[in-house]
Design a protein around this motif. Structure first.
Motif, PDB file in Angstrom:
ATOM      1  N   PRO A  72       0.828  -1.212   0.000  1.00 30.18           N
ATOM      2  CA  PRO A  72       0.000   0.000   0.000  1.00 30.18           C
ATOM      3  C   PRO A  72       0.862   1.262   0.000  1.00 30.18           C
ATOM      4  N   SER A  73       0.310   2.336  -0.506  1.00 34.14           N
ATOM      5  CA  SER A  73       1.059   3.581  -0.639  1.00 34.14           C
ATOM      6  C   SER A  73       1.385   4.176   0.726  1.00 34.14           C
ATOM      7  N   HIS A  74       2.627   4.650   0.878  1.00 36.01           N
ATOM      8  CA  HIS A  74       3.047   5.313   2.115  1.00 36.01           C
ATOM      9  C   HIS A  74       3.570   6.724   1.849  1.00 36.01           C
ATOM     10  N   PHE A  75       3.331   7.231   0.644  1.00 37.77           N
ATOM     11  CA  PHE A  75       3.818   8.551   0.281  1.00 37.77           C
ATOM     12  C   PHE A  75       2.696   9.578   0.317  1.00 37.77           C
ATOM     13  N   ARG A  76       3.050  10.799   0.627  1.00 39.01           N
ATOM     14  CA  ARG A  76       2.068  11.876   0.558  1.00 39.01           C
ATOM     15  C   ARG A  76       1.718  12.188  -0.892  1.00 39.01           C
ATOM     16  N   SER A  77       2.707  12.048  -1.778  1.00 35.35           N
ATOM     17  CA  SER A  77       2.482  12.286  -3.205  1.00 35.35           C
ATOM     18  C   SER A  77       2.282  10.959  -3.913  1.00 35.35           C
ATOM     19  N   ILE A  78       1.213  10.866  -4.699  1.00 37.62           N
ATOM     20  CA  ILE A  78       0.942   9.638  -5.437  1.00 37.62           C
ATOM     21  C   ILE A  78       1.965   9.416  -6.542  1.00 37.62           C
ATOM     22  N   ARG A  79       2.734  10.460  -6.857  1.00 35.48           N
ATOM     23  CA  ARG A  79       3.760  10.346  -7.890  1.00 35.48           C
ATOM     24  C   ARG A  79       4.725   9.192  -7.613  1.00 35.48           C
ATOM     25  N   TRP A  80       5.029   8.936  -6.351  1.00 36.54           N
ATOM     26  CA  TRP A  80       6.061   7.956  -6.004  1.00 36.54           C
ATOM     27  C   TRP A  80       5.496   6.567  -5.761  1.00 36.54           C
ATOM     28  N   PHE A  81       4.201   6.392  -5.956  1.00 35.69           N
ATOM     29  CA  PHE A  81       3.646   5.060  -5.777  1.00 35.69           C
ATOM     30  C   PHE A  81       4.170   4.146  -6.886  1.00 35.69           C
ATOM     31  N   GLY A  82       4.715   3.017  -6.479  1.00 35.16           N
ATOM     32  CA  GLY A  82       5.350   2.107  -7.431  1.00 35.16           C
ATOM     33  C   GLY A  82       6.847   2.036  -7.238  1.00 35.16           C
ATOM     34  N   ASP A  83       7.357   2.698  -6.204  1.00 35.03           N
ATOM     35  CA  ASP A  83       8.811   2.729  -5.998  1.00 35.03           C
ATOM     36  C   ASP A  83       9.397   1.341  -5.761  1.00 35.03           C
ATOM     37  N   SER A  84       8.588   0.393  -5.279  1.00 36.27           N
ATOM     38  CA  SER A  84       9.093  -0.963  -5.047  1.00 36.27           C
ATOM     39  C   SER A  84       8.455  -1.985  -5.991  1.00 36.27           C
ATOM     40  N   LEU A  85       7.867  -1.527  -7.088  1.00 34.41           N
ATOM     41  CA  LEU A  85       7.247  -2.466  -8.017  1.00 34.41           C
ATOM     42  C   LEU A  85       8.285  -3.393  -8.653  1.00 34.41           C
ATOM     43  N   VAL A  86       9.447  -2.868  -9.018  1.00 27.38           N
ATOM     44  CA  VAL A  86      10.493  -3.707  -9.613  1.00 27.38           C
ATOM     45  C   VAL A  86      10.899  -4.809  -8.639  1.00 27.38           C
ATOM     46  N   GLU A  87      11.109  -4.449  -7.398  1.00 27.98           N
ATOM     47  CA  GLU A  87      11.462  -5.437  -6.373  1.00 27.98           C
ATOM     48  C   GLU A  87      10.343  -6.463  -6.217  1.00 27.98           C
ATOM     49  N   PHE A  88       9.096  -5.997  -6.243  1.00 31.66           N
ATOM     50  CA  PHE A  88       7.915  -6.859  -6.140  1.00 31.66           C
ATOM     51  C   PHE A  88       7.877  -7.864  -7.285  1.00 31.66           C
ATOM     52  N   LEU A  89       8.166  -7.400  -8.503  1.00 27.67           N
ATOM     53  CA  LEU A  89       8.141  -8.272  -9.676  1.00 27.67           C
ATOM     54  C   LEU A  89       9.309  -9.253  -9.669  1.00 27.67           C
ATOM     55  N   ALA A  90      10.488  -8.767  -9.318  1.00 27.42           N
ATOM     56  CA  ALA A  90      11.677  -9.613  -9.332  1.00 27.42           C
ATOM     57  C   ALA A  90      11.596 -10.728  -8.293  1.00 27.42           C
ATOM     58  N   ALA A  91      10.879 -10.473  -7.202  1.00 26.56           N
ATOM     59  CA  ALA A  91      10.774 -11.468  -6.130  1.00 26.56           C
ATOM     60  C   ALA A  91       9.969 -12.689  -6.567  1.00 26.56           C
ATOM     61  N   VAL A  92       8.973 -12.465  -7.431  1.00 23.19           N
ATOM     62  CA  VAL A  92       8.129 -13.565  -7.913  1.00 23.19           C
ATOM     63  C   VAL A  92       7.989 -13.413  -9.423  1.00 23.19           C
ATOM     64  N   PRO A  93       8.954 -13.896 -10.201  1.00 25.06           N
ATOM     65  CA  PRO A  93       8.925 -13.716 -11.662  1.00 25.06           C
ATOM     66  C   PRO A  93       7.679 -14.292 -12.320  1.00 25.06           C
ATOM     67  N   GLU A  94       7.019 -15.248 -11.654  1.00 26.91           N
ATOM     68  CA  GLU A  94       5.830 -15.871 -12.239  1.00 26.91           C
ATOM     69  C   GLU A  94       4.667 -14.895 -12.375  1.00 26.91           C
ATOM     70  N   ARG A  95       4.789 -13.734 -11.759  1.00 32.38           N
ATOM     71  CA  ARG A  95       3.734 -12.732 -11.914  1.00 32.38           C
ATOM     72  C   ARG A  95       3.683 -12.179 -13.338  1.00 32.38           C
ATOM     73  N   LEU A  96       4.749 -12.387 -14.110  1.00 35.09           N
ATOM     74  CA  LEU A  96       4.844 -11.837 -15.453  1.00 35.09           C
ATOM     75  C   LEU A  96       4.939 -12.947 -16.485  1.00 35.09           C
ATOM     76  N   PRO A  97       4.423 -12.708 -17.698  1.00 36.62           N
ATOM     77  CA  PRO A  97       4.512 -13.728 -18.749  1.00 36.62           C
ATOM     78  C   PRO A  97       5.913 -13.899 -19.314  1.00 36.62           C
TER      79      PRO A  97
END
Length: 253
Positions: free
Chosen positions: A78-103
């Motif tokens: 969940p977002s922890h930033f005051r600005s929504i601009r920075w939401f997604g800062d850990s998406l790469v880490e999230f994807l790399a942790a479980v590669p099966e999330r991507l085709p």
């Protein structure tokens, strides 16, 4: 009777936490009005922020697959930033942790490029180092001279040759692309003035730039380069320096 703070806390938990008891909000959690508006708007707004921050990944996945990915990410991060601009800062880490999330695993590198270009675009401006600044250095100043990279510089370690796909999808979101080739390499992303630039860097240049960003002196950079260069390290360093100044990679103090 609940205090206003307690009511606000339960309201927030009901929106943010999937397993939180809805309590007095339960009756309004379905349908098209009342509390359901907040439940739907929260997820929709964060999904839109992810699409904006990762446009190429979105185009590569398609609407439905990206929406499913966004729901999973929002639930876990969940977002922890005051600005929504920075939401997604850990998406790469999230994807790399479980590669099966991507085709395809190369999509992680597309996400890396998306986030790097966004970060570079929003980085602080800098006055660029010019050739006249370097020409003014005395010979005895060179060994201890510290050159600074522009604040926008990102150095990415990629596993796939995704740059052609990234460019194609940015130019035409409907374009068809072939699967990329596996190619471990370094990619530079930076913004010298108003537009972001990117290009690959060989291992020697990447090592030199990382040393420079860490505050290494010119002599220390030459020492790092000597481990890779087939020619004189000082000459290779001078060639790098010339290119970095030409491309707007270095900033004045």
């Amino acid at each position: 009777m609940s205090t206003l703070f307690e009511l606000q806390q339960r309201f927030q938990d009901a929106i943010l936490l999937a397993d939180a008891p809805l309590g007095l909000f339960a009756a309004e959690s379905t349908g098209s009005g009342g509390f359901s508006v907040y439940l739907q708007a929260y997820s929709a707004r964060l999904t839109a922020a992810l699409r904006d921050n990762f446009p190429t990944l979105h185009r590569g996945l398609g609407d439905d697959a990206f929406a499913a990915l966004a729901r999973a990410y929002i639930a876990e991060r969940p977002s922890h930033f005051r600005s929504i601009r920075w939401f997604g800062d850990s998406l790469v880490e999230f994807l790399a942790a479980v590669p099966e999330r991507l085709p395809h695993p190369a999509l992680v590198d597309l996400a890396r490029m998306d986030w790097a270009t966004r970060t570079a675009f929003d980085a602080a401006d800098a006055t660029l180092l010019g050739f006249e600044d370097v020409a003014a250095l005395r010979p005895d100043e060179w060994p201890e001279q510290v050159f600074k990279a522009v604040p926008s510089l990102q150095i990415l370690d990629l596993e796939w040759a995704v740059e052609p796909i990234w460019k194609t999808l940015n130019d035409d979101e409907q374009a068809a692309t072939d699967a990329p080739q596996a190619l471990p390499h370094a990619l530079l992303v930076w913004r010298p003035t108003l537009e972001c630039c990117w290009r690959s860097a060989d291992p020697c240049e990447a090592v030199a730039l990382r040393a420079l960003r860490a505050g290494a002196t010119f002599a220390e950079c030459c020492t790092r380069i000597a481990k890779f260069a087939t020619t004189e390290a000082a000459r290779t360093a001078a060639e790098f320096l010339q290119r970095w100044i030409s491309e707007g990679l270095l900033a004045r103090d």
